[in-house]
Write an enzyme that holds these catalytic residues in place. Structure first.
Site, PDB file in Angstrom:
ATOM      1  CG  ASN A  86      -1.849  -1.186   1.231  1.00 32.89           C
ATOM      2  OD1 ASN A  86      -2.358  -1.581   0.187  1.00 32.89           O
ATOM      3  ND2 ASN A  86      -2.072  -1.771   2.394  1.00 32.89           N
ATOM      4  CG  HIS A  99       4.679  -2.228   4.984  1.00 38.99           C
ATOM      5  ND1 HIS A  99       4.671  -0.863   5.187  1.00 38.99           N
ATOM      6  CD2 HIS A  99       3.374  -2.613   5.006  1.00 38.99           C
ATOM      7  CE1 HIS A  99       3.427  -0.448   5.325  1.00 38.99           C
ATOM      8  NE2 HIS A  99       2.614  -1.485   5.210  1.00 38.99           N
TER       9      HIS A  99
END
Ligand code: DGP
Length: 113
Positions: A86, A99
């Site tokens: 995201n 991440h």
């Protein structure tokens, strides 16, 4: 970055269930799993998001993808897995340290919600 929760996990200051580690990358189980397997793969170096990958830090980002493939093989995710990053508020990025979510163990919708 001193106020970044993932930097603190990478430095060992906050405990996490580690799934993989090398000199550039750390992978640990998500605290709020969205699938039977839900591992977060991060560069140890602070990179804010996928939008901040550049020629200087792309080796660490690539190592995250390499770690994802390694983990998928080790965990036997032959049925498939989803790898998601995201990027930014509207995409739902709540932690501003790059991440990759490695998700597996259930069926996934496409397109995602
Ligand atoms: P995102 O919303 O894409 O930025 O994902 C952030 C993820 O990080 C979210 O799924 C929950 C997870 N998370 C947040 N804080 C911690 C923590 O302290 N430990 C662990 N293991 N995961 C965390």
């Amino acid at each position: 970055m001193s106020d970044c929760i993932f930097c603190k996990i990478a430095a060992g200051g906050i405990p996490a269930k580690i799934a993989y580690e090398d000199d550039l990358v750390l992978a640990f189980h998500d605290i709020d799993p969205k699938a039977p397997t839900h591992i977060l793969i991060i560069p140890k170096e602070h990179i804010v998001s996928a939008a901040d990958i550049n020629a200087e830090n792309s080796a660490a980002a690539a190592k995250c993808l390499e770690a994802a493939a390694k983990l998928a093989a080790e965990l036997g995710l032959a049925d498939g897995f989803r790898l998601v990053s995201n990027c930014g508020d509207s995409a739902g990025q709540s932690v501003k340290h790059l991440h990759f979510h490695l998700l597996a163990g259930r069926d996934f919708m496409w397109p995602p919600g």
